[in-house]
Design a protein around this motif. Structure first.
Motif, mmCIF file in Angstrom:
data_model
loop_
_atom_site.group_PDB
_atom_site.id
_atom_site.type_symbol
_atom_site.label_atom_id
_atom_site.label_comp_id
_atom_site.label_asym_id
_atom_site.label_seq_id
_atom_site.Cartn_x
_atom_site.Cartn_y
_atom_site.Cartn_z
ATOM 1 N N TYR A 78 0.833 -1.213 0.000
ATOM 2 C CA TYR A 78 0.000 0.000 0.000
ATOM 3 C C TYR A 78 0.866 1.261 0.000
ATOM 4 O O TYR A 78 0.662 2.181 -0.802
ATOM 5 C CB TYR A 78 -0.924 -0.029 1.228
ATOM 6 N N ASN A 79 1.854 1.282 0.882
ATOM 7 C CA ASN A 79 2.666 2.502 1.011
ATOM 8 C C ASN A 79 3.559 2.738 -0.203
ATOM 9 O O ASN A 79 3.766 3.886 -0.605
ATOM 10 C CB ASN A 79 3.486 2.450 2.303
ATOM 11 N N LEU A 80 4.061 1.662 -0.800
ATOM 12 C CA LEU A 80 4.864 1.830 -2.024
ATOM 13 C C LEU A 80 4.001 2.429 -3.139
ATOM 14 O O LEU A 80 4.428 3.334 -3.867
ATOM 15 C CB LEU A 80 5.440 0.483 -2.475
ATOM 16 N N LEU A 81 2.786 1.918 -3.252
ATOM 17 C CA LEU A 81 1.891 2.421 -4.309
ATOM 18 C C LEU A 81 1.446 3.850 -4.019
ATOM 19 O O LEU A 81 1.436 4.708 -4.907
ATOM 20 C CB LEU A 81 0.665 1.504 -4.446
ATOM 21 N N LEU A 82 1.104 4.097 -2.767
ATOM 22 C CA LEU A 82 0.622 5.437 -2.403
ATOM 23 C C LEU A 82 1.709 6.481 -2.606
ATOM 24 O O LEU A 82 1.456 7.569 -3.140
ATOM 25 C CB LEU A 82 0.147 5.438 -0.946
ATOM 26 N N SER A 83 2.945 6.141 -2.209
ATOM 27 C CA SER A 83 3.995 7.160 -2.332
ATOM 28 C C SER A 83 4.364 7.391 -3.795
ATOM 29 O O SER A 83 4.831 8.467 -4.162
ATOM 30 C CB SER A 83 5.223 6.806 -1.493
ATOM 31 N N SER A 84 4.123 6.413 -4.633
ATOM 32 C CA SER A 84 4.439 6.604 -6.054
ATOM 33 C C SER A 84 3.287 7.288 -6.812
ATOM 34 O O SER A 84 3.513 8.201 -7.597
ATOM 35 C CB SER A 84 4.733 5.241 -6.687
ATOM 36 N N PHE A 85 2.058 6.843 -6.557
ATOM 37 C CA PHE A 85 0.913 7.345 -7.342
ATOM 38 C C PHE A 85 0.152 8.489 -6.671
ATOM 39 O O PHE A 85 -0.567 9.223 -7.340
ATOM 40 C CB PHE A 85 -0.095 6.207 -7.587
ATOM 41 N N GLY A 86 0.246 8.585 -5.334
ATOM 42 C CA GLY A 86 -0.594 9.549 -4.620
ATOM 43 C C GLY A 86 -2.007 9.014 -4.458
ATOM 44 O O GLY A 86 -2.360 7.959 -4.997
ATOM 45 N N LYS A 87 -2.825 9.766 -3.721
ATOM 46 C CA LYS A 87 -4.198 9.315 -3.467
ATOM 47 C C LYS A 87 -5.030 9.329 -4.746
ATOM 48 O O LYS A 87 -4.919 10.244 -5.559
ATOM 49 C CB LYS A 87 -4.859 10.216 -2.415
ATOM 50 N N GLN A 88 -5.837 8.320 -4.913
ATOM 51 C CA GLN A 88 -6.651 8.188 -6.120
ATOM 52 C C GLN A 88 -8.074 8.757 -5.939
ATOM 53 O O GLN A 88 -8.756 9.036 -6.910
ATOM 54 C CB GLN A 88 -6.751 6.711 -6.530
ATOM 55 N N ASN A 89 -8.489 8.864 -4.662
ATOM 56 C CA ASN A 89 -9.800 9.441 -4.339
ATOM 57 C C ASN A 89 -10.967 8.813 -5.112
ATOM 58 O O ASN A 89 -11.811 9.504 -5.662
ATOM 59 C CB ASN A 89 -9.791 10.962 -4.567
ATOM 60 N N TRP A 90 -10.967 7.489 -5.167
ATOM 61 C CA TRP A 90 -12.097 6.798 -5.797
ATOM 62 C C TRP A 90 -13.296 6.790 -4.854
ATOM 63 O O TRP A 90 -13.110 6.828 -3.632
ATOM 64 C CB TRP A 90 -11.694 5.347 -6.047
ATOM 65 N N TRP A 91 -14.520 6.619 -5.348
ATOM 66 C CA TRP A 91 -14.923 6.305 -6.697
ATOM 67 C C TRP A 91 -15.211 7.596 -7.440
ATOM 68 O O TRP A 91 -15.844 8.477 -6.877
ATOM 69 C CB TRP A 91 -16.184 5.438 -6.613
ATOM 70 N N PRO A 92 -14.848 7.711 -8.716
ATOM 71 C CA PRO A 92 -15.108 8.949 -9.440
ATOM 72 C C PRO A 92 -16.583 9.099 -9.803
ATOM 73 O O PRO A 92 -16.982 8.832 -10.933
ATOM 74 C CB PRO A 92 -14.237 8.809 -10.693
ATOM 75 N N PHE B 186 -6.663 1.623 -1.259
ATOM 76 C CA PHE B 186 -5.802 0.477 -1.585
ATOM 77 C C PHE B 186 -6.269 -0.187 -2.885
ATOM 78 O O PHE B 186 -5.480 -0.450 -3.798
ATOM 79 C CB PHE B 186 -5.826 -0.527 -0.421
ATOM 80 N N HIS B 187 -7.551 -0.433 -2.998
ATOM 81 C CA HIS B 187 -8.053 -1.067 -4.224
ATOM 82 C C HIS B 187 -7.779 -0.181 -5.445
ATOM 83 O O HIS B 187 -7.334 -0.657 -6.495
ATOM 84 C CB HIS B 187 -9.549 -1.361 -4.104
ATOM 85 N N ALA B 188 -8.017 1.120 -5.282
ATOM 86 C CA ALA B 188 -7.786 2.040 -6.406
ATOM 87 C C ALA B 188 -6.311 2.042 -6.820
ATOM 88 O O ALA B 188 -5.989 2.067 -8.014
ATOM 89 C CB ALA B 188 -8.224 3.452 -6.007
ATOM 90 N N LEU B 189 -5.424 1.968 -5.841
ATOM 91 C CA LEU B 189 -3.982 1.955 -6.142
ATOM 92 C C LEU B 189 -3.579 0.659 -6.844
ATOM 93 O O LEU B 189 -2.743 0.657 -7.757
ATOM 94 C CB LEU B 189 -3.174 2.129 -4.843
ATOM 95 N N ILE B 190 -4.174 -0.446 -6.418
ATOM 96 C CA ILE B 190 -3.892 -1.735 -7.074
ATOM 97 C C ILE B 190 -4.332 -1.685 -8.537
ATOM 98 O O ILE B 190 -3.613 -2.140 -9.435
ATOM 99 C CB ILE B 190 -4.600 -2.890 -6.314
ATOM 100 N N VAL B 191 -5.504 -1.114 -8.781
ATOM 101 C CA VAL B 191 -5.996 -1.013 -10.164
ATOM 102 C C VAL B 191 -5.035 -0.163 -10.998
ATOM 103 O O VAL B 191 -4.692 -0.509 -12.133
ATOM 104 C CB VAL B 191 -7.430 -0.429 -10.191
ATOM 105 N N LYS B 192 -4.563 0.927 -10.409
ATOM 106 C CA LYS B 192 -3.632 1.800 -11.152
ATOM 107 C C LYS B 192 -2.326 1.052 -11.469
ATOM 108 O O LYS B 192 -1.821 1.107 -12.599
ATOM 109 C CB LYS B 192 -3.348 3.066 -10.337
ATOM 110 N N ALA B 193 -1.801 0.343 -10.467
ATOM 111 C CA ALA B 193 -0.564 -0.418 -10.688
ATOM 112 C C ALA B 193 -0.775 -1.484 -11.757
ATOM 113 O O ALA B 193 0.086 -1.710 -12.614
ATOM 114 C CB ALA B 193 -0.115 -1.063 -9.376
ATOM 115 N N GLY B 194 -1.930 -2.129 -11.712
ATOM 116 C CA GLY B 194 -2.224 -3.174 -12.686
ATOM 117 C C GLY B 194 -2.341 -2.626 -14.098
ATOM 118 O O GLY B 194 -1.799 -3.190 -15.047
ATOM 119 N N LYS B 195 -3.033 -1.503 -14.216
ATOM 120 C CA LYS B 195 -3.242 -0.929 -15.549
ATOM 121 C C LYS B 195 -1.945 -0.392 -16.135
ATOM 122 O O LYS B 195 -1.691 -0.509 -17.327
ATOM 123 C CB LYS B 195 -4.258 0.210 -15.463
#
Ligand code: SF4
Length: 218
Positions: free
Chosen positions: A11-25, A187-196
């Protein structure tokens, strides 16, 4: 290292790289549940086009969707793909909210996680990922959403067995993280971003924020 710590490192690796995703849009709860159905098997940009059509027609409400004939709804959501199937599924979901909760989404969302989830899963065309997304991002209750990317990332790092199923993978998160909706949403939003962006069918590990994960948890 225990599983909870490993998950928080991810979670922290993804958050520090991508920042908050603020889902759901979504601007409203109705828009959220519509998006959850439309996003099945398509990109979010296509969902946005379909939602823009509905918004332009002032149809993003339980009443508006209820009164719309199925074939007209299909036309409005065409950009999201599989439009006849998704129109039917949306209608099923709207019928469920109307029949059980008099069209009041807040009434559905006032129930507990299990009751909301079971109700949603009883709707034809609503599967686990969609139901769990609605519980987390619509009702804002802490239920972790599992998707292909969650499975792919955890299996590729050898953290879970390849034969793990949806419920077992969900339990890994539910049993080892604090039950906080905001954490689960992000966390889920960050996983989706990493996956995409990186953990595609052919992974782009060199640029991925999780390339150092194995070292971090060894
Ligand atoms: S792209 Fe590579 S480093 Fe990133 S999550 Fe997937 S397997 Fe891990």
């Amino acid at each position: 290292m225990n599983t909870g710590d490993t998950l928080l490192i991810i979670y922290n690796l993804l958050l520090s790289s991508f920042g908050k995703q603020n889902w759901w849009p979504a601007e409203t709860k109705v828009e959220m549940i519509v998006g959850a159905v439309l996003t099945q098997n398509t990109s979010w940009s296509n969902v946005e086009k379909a939602i823009r059509n509905l918004r332009a027609g002032d149809l993003l409400s339980i009443e508006g969707l209820s009164n719309m004939p199925l074939n007209v709804l299909s036309d409005y959501i065409k950009p999201a793909g599989y439009f006849n199937l998704k129109a039917r599924r949306l209608k099923n979901l709207i019928d469920f909210v109307n029949d059980r909760y008099a069209g009041n989404l807040d009434e559905l969302f006032s129930l507990d996680i299990t009751a909301i989830r079971e109700g949603l899963l009883s709707v034809n065309g609503i599967g686990r990922e969609t139901a769990d997304s609605i519980v987390l991002y619509g009702a804002e209750l802490p239920l972790f959403v599992i998707d292909t990317y969650t499975y792919r990332i955890l299996t590729r790092h050898g953290l879970v067995d390849e034969n793990i199923d949806y419920s077992e993978l969900q339990a890994i998160f539910m049993d080892n993280l604090p039950h906080e909706a905001e954490l689960f949403k992000e966390f889920h939003a960050l996983i989706v971003k990493a996956g995409k962006e990186f953990c595609k069918k052919k992974p782009l590990c060199i640029e991925c924020p999780l390339r150092i994960l194995d070292k971090e948890i060894s």
